[in-house]
Design a protein around this motif. Structure first.
Motif, mmCIF file in Angstrom:
data_model
loop_
_atom_site.group_PDB
_atom_site.id
_atom_site.type_symbol
_atom_site.label_atom_id
_atom_site.label_comp_id
_atom_site.label_asym_id
_atom_site.label_seq_id
_atom_site.Cartn_x
_atom_site.Cartn_y
_atom_site.Cartn_z
ATOM 1 N N ALA A 233 19.798 61.932 70.913
ATOM 2 C CA ALA A 233 19.926 63.194 71.651
ATOM 3 C C ALA A 233 21.384 63.448 71.994
ATOM 4 O O ALA A 233 21.889 64.577 71.855
ATOM 5 C CB ALA A 233 19.084 63.151 72.926
ATOM 6 N N ASP A 234 22.048 62.363 72.412
ATOM 7 C CA ASP A 234 23.467 62.499 72.751
ATOM 8 C C ASP A 234 24.271 62.976 71.560
ATOM 9 O O ASP A 234 25.131 63.845 71.674
ATOM 10 C CB ASP A 234 24.037 61.142 73.205
ATOM 11 N N ARG A 235 23.919 62.338 70.427
ATOM 12 C CA ARG A 235 24.685 62.679 69.234
ATOM 13 C C ARG A 235 24.492 64.161 68.889
ATOM 14 O O ARG A 235 25.461 64.867 68.611
ATOM 15 C CB ARG A 235 24.229 61.798 68.057
ATOM 16 N N VAL A 236 23.213 64.592 68.953
ATOM 17 C CA VAL A 236 22.937 66.012 68.682
ATOM 18 C C VAL A 236 23.731 66.888 69.642
ATOM 19 O O VAL A 236 24.396 67.851 69.250
ATOM 20 C CB VAL A 236 21.424 66.306 68.800
ATOM 21 N N ALA A 237 23.683 66.481 70.938
ATOM 22 C CA ALA A 237 24.383 67.269 71.945
ATOM 23 C C ALA A 237 25.875 67.296 71.654
ATOM 24 O O ALA A 237 26.524 68.345 71.748
ATOM 25 C CB ALA A 237 24.126 66.689 73.339
ATOM 26 N N SER A 238 26.406 66.110 71.266
ATOM 27 C CA SER A 238 27.856 66.063 71.052
ATOM 28 C C SER A 238 28.237 66.882 69.813
ATOM 29 O O SER A 238 29.274 67.544 69.796
ATOM 30 C CB SER A 238 28.342 64.617 70.916
ATOM 31 N N VAL A 239 27.336 66.839 68.801
ATOM 32 C CA VAL A 239 27.632 67.626 67.598
ATOM 33 C C VAL A 239 27.641 69.115 67.931
ATOM 34 O O VAL A 239 28.558 69.856 67.556
ATOM 35 C CB VAL A 239 26.611 67.319 66.479
ATOM 36 N N THR A 240 26.606 69.571 68.691
ATOM 37 C CA THR A 240 26.564 71.008 69.017
ATOM 38 C C THR A 240 27.740 71.402 69.893
ATOM 39 O O THR A 240 28.334 72.462 69.701
ATOM 40 C CB THR A 240 25.257 71.381 69.737
ATOM 41 N N THR B 75 14.057 53.576 74.004
ATOM 42 C CA THR B 75 14.528 54.780 74.702
ATOM 43 C C THR B 75 16.031 54.967 74.502
ATOM 44 O O THR B 75 16.498 56.089 74.375
ATOM 45 C CB THR B 75 14.253 54.685 76.220
ATOM 46 N N THR B 76 16.742 53.826 74.466
ATOM 47 C CA THR B 76 18.198 53.958 74.303
ATOM 48 C C THR B 76 18.531 54.628 72.975
ATOM 49 O O THR B 76 19.399 55.495 72.913
ATOM 50 C CB THR B 76 18.873 52.571 74.334
ATOM 51 N N VAL B 77 17.781 54.238 71.933
ATOM 52 C CA VAL B 77 18.027 54.840 70.625
ATOM 53 C C VAL B 77 17.823 56.345 70.688
ATOM 54 O O VAL B 77 18.631 57.139 70.213
ATOM 55 C CB VAL B 77 17.097 54.212 69.558
#
Lengths: 349, 340
Positions: free
Chosen positions: B9-16, B2-4
């Motif tokens: 998801a975090d990375r996607v969010a941070s990129v957007t 789940t952490t991965v």
């Protein structure tokens, strides 16, 4: 008298009349109109005949300028329209038949209508600045026309086509009747219906007129459609005049001359109030000026210098700074005149 | 596991969110970046299609062939950033060329002819600037008069083309400074110097900032006490000077003066400046962006000649590209004008 002086067509008309007067004084044969085989000939008739393309383009331009726009693509639309018409006539088995020419002209006009609608779409729906929106077609249009004619100058030999520009109906050139019909149609539509008033409303304040329930978008759009269609007719007349579709020369710089004619006629480039009669006078002035320049032996290529001088003169006459200065000088002159008058009367008494 | 997933998801969010911040903060650079993207796409596409397109010789020729356009684009950028427009540049260029060629052919020494060539354009620019600023003439109409005037004067000088045989003028074009297979001519150096000067003036001088301020809001600029009148006249003088310099460069390039040169060039220049990311409503734009626009234009032109297609396609494609860019600009302006 002051009523005549204050009329907004006074100065444009005065300019035209004085230009004609200069011509007649300089050249007696200018005003001579001869009758040959039941057809009128003469320099003045030539001006009426040759001004037809510019007249049509300028009428469309007037409507567009009234909505606070500008249409730079008219020359390119003329080129496309001429190219379409002549390519159809050229590829048909019977280029001389009336049917072929009619089909060609109708198709050419439909294409111009679509091009005008495209301009209108960019301006009224996408809200792009008119100068730039029509610049797109101005750049691309001539390229398209060159592709249609295959890069060459298509020439045809077709009597019905030739008739459009050089034929005579009754005693006057057929092209003159086309421009009269266009003037009458535009004049009736704009001045005998509410359309003209609505157009002016859109031009004076688009936002306010929209809030007042005027369909600004449709009115703007229709102005560009009309401009495209009229440019298309002008393109057919031009092509008919030389019996050829020259994608580079057709309507070259005509947008600038049309804008000049509209401004000479007293319609402001800021949009709003416009005058069809003013534009007619403006077109005749530009055309007469063109033939005057030629008559005085200036090569036609050098005529832009004269037109530049006219543009600068007209914009200076319209500018506030000149108005204010003129008013101040005038009131000073009048003050001195009255004071010297008073002195005279004092001396007399 | 789940952490991965959350980190992805975090990375996607941070990129957007990064993208969103980037686009809102650098909205005015976006059109220029888009132009750079288009240029790279064009170059890569042409390279994969022809194999030898991105060669030193070809790229050097790109600068050489479009030097005059680049000089004009710099002047036009100044004018358009103040929300003006200059239609006279093509005619001014032709007038300079034919005037210079005719002076040189009648034996006027080059050290007198060249200053006259450069000085006169600034005079026409001054006239246009005064008309725009002090007589409240719309830039479109004032420079239209300039277009007619300069074109007519070009024909007054000569109706036909005049060859230039002055060696020092031809030197500008014929000399090649080589670095391996790359080369640059003095005309190319002039163009690059003009671009560099233009960019420096725009971003690091009081004058440049005033130009941007006027484009943003002329009224506000005036209320801030900026010298609006002088700056507005100056941009037309600069554009006129660039027109003259381009005329000199073009004369060297073609080895002749010709009164029909540069018909329609003003429209190419406007298209190039817009593609380079300058907003026609004023206030936003970069001299370097206009340079990118010139390269896009030049690349399209040479791709078409590589393909052996009709040159009329150039204007069709440039027109289409112009359309895409103004729609993009429109979207960006609409976004940044939206109340947040």
């Amino acid at each position: 008298m002051t009523k005549i002086l204050k009329h907004r067509l006074f100065w444009p008309a005065a300019a035209l009349v004085s230009l004609l007067a200069v011509n007649i004084i300089a050249n007696q044969s200018f005003a001579r109109i001869t009758m040959r085989d039941g057809q009128l000939y003469g320099a003045l008739i030539d001006i009426l005949r040759q001004s037809a393309p510019l007249m049509l383009v300028a009428l469309g331009m007037t409507l567009v300028i009234a909505t606070r726009g500008i249409d730079l693509s008219v020359g390119a639309i003329m080129a496309v329209s001429g190219a379409v018409a002549l390519t159809i006539i050229d590829s048909s088995p019977s280029p001389g038949s009336l049917g072929t020419v009619a089909v060609a002209v109708v198709v050419a006009l439909l294409v111009s209508l679509v091009l005008g609608a495209w301009n209108g779409f960019l301006v009224s729906v996408l809200g792009i600045q008119p100068i730039i929106a029509t610049l797109v077609l101005m750049l691309a249009g001539r390229g398209v026309a060159l592709l249609i004619t295959g890069g060459a100058i298509t020439t045809v030999n077709s009597a019905p086509l030739k008739f459009i520009a050089s034929g005579y109906l009754f005693i006057l050139p057929f092209a003159f009747f086309i421009s009269v019909a266009a003037i009458a149609t535009v004049g009736l539509l704009e001045r005998r219906t509410a359309l003209g008033v609505l157009t002016e409303a859109v031009g004076i304040n688009p936002e306010a007129s929209r809030l007042a329930g005027v369909r600004a978008r449709g009115i703007k759009w229709s102005a560009y459609v009309a401009s495209g269609l009229l440019a298309g007719i002008a393109g057919v007349i031009y092509a008919s005049n030389i019996s050829a579709a020259d994608a580079n020369a057709a309507g070259f710089l005509i947008e600038l001359y049309a804008i000049l004619a509209v401004v000479l006629g007293g319609t402001s480039l800021m949009g709003g109030k416009f005058s069809i009669a003013g534009t007619v006078i403006g077109v005749l002035t530009v055309q007469t000026l063109g033939s005057t320049i030629l008559f005085f032996g200036v090569p036609s290529a050098q005529s832009p210098v004269v037109f530049a001088a006219v543009v600068i003169l007209v914009v200076l006459l319209q500018s506030d700074l000149v108005h204010r200065t003129a008013k101040r000088v005038w009131s000073q002159v009048r003050a001195e005149f009255t004071s010297s008058n008073q002195q005279d009367t004092e001396v007399a008494s | 596991m789940t952490t991965v997933q959350t980190t992805t998801a975090d990375r996607v969010a941070s990129v957007t969110s990064f993208l969103r911040t980037f686009t809102s903060r650098y909205a005015s650079v976006l059109p220029t970046l888009a132009a750079v993207g288009v240029l790279l796409l064009l170059l890569m596409g042409a390279q994969s299609r022809f194999g030898n397109f991105v060669s030193p010789g070809n790229m050097s020729a790109l600068l050489l062939d479009n030097a005059y356009l680049m000089i004009l684009a710099v002047g036009m950028t100044f004018v358009i950033v103040t929300a003006g427009i200059d239609l006279s540049v093509g005619s001014v260029m032709a007038f300079t060329g034919i005037l210079g060629a005719s002076m040189l052919s009648t034996g006027v020494p080059v050290y007198i002819a060249v200053p006259i060539m450069l000085g006169g354009g600034a005079t026409i620019g001054l006239l246009l600037g005064v008309l725009v600023q002090y007589f409240n003439v719309q830039p479109f109409i004032a420079t239209l008069a300039g277009l007619f005037l300069a074109r007519g004067l070009a024909y007054v000088v000569s109706l036909s083309s005049i060859r230039v045989e002055e060696p020092s003028l031809l030197w500008l074009q014929a000399t090649r400074f080589r670095l391996g297979d790359w080369y640059i001519t003095p005309t190319g150096i002039i163009a690059i110097v003009v671009v560099a000067t233009g960019a420096l003036v725009m971003h690091f001088t009081r004058f440049g900032r005033t130009v941007y301020a006027i484009g943003g809001s002329e009224q506000s600029a005036r209320l801030m006490g900026l010298n609006v009148a002088r700056t507005k006249v100056m941009v037309y003088v600069i554009s006129g000077f660039c027109g003259r310099l381009a005329g000199l460069v073009l004369t060297a390039y073609s080895g002749a003066g010709y009164p029909r040169n540069g018909i329609g060039t003003e429209l190419d220049v406007i298209a190039v400046v817009v593609i380079g990311g300058t907003l026609l409503t004023g206030g936003r734009g970069y001299v370097l962006g206009s340079m990118v626009g010139v390269f896009v234009f030049g690349t399209i032109k040479s791709v078409i000649s590589f393909m052996g297609a009709e040159q009329s396609w150039t204007h069709i494609i440039v027109g289409a590209l112009l359309l895409v860019f103004i729609v993009v600009q429109r979207a960006i302006v609409a976004r940044s004008d939206r109340p947040r």
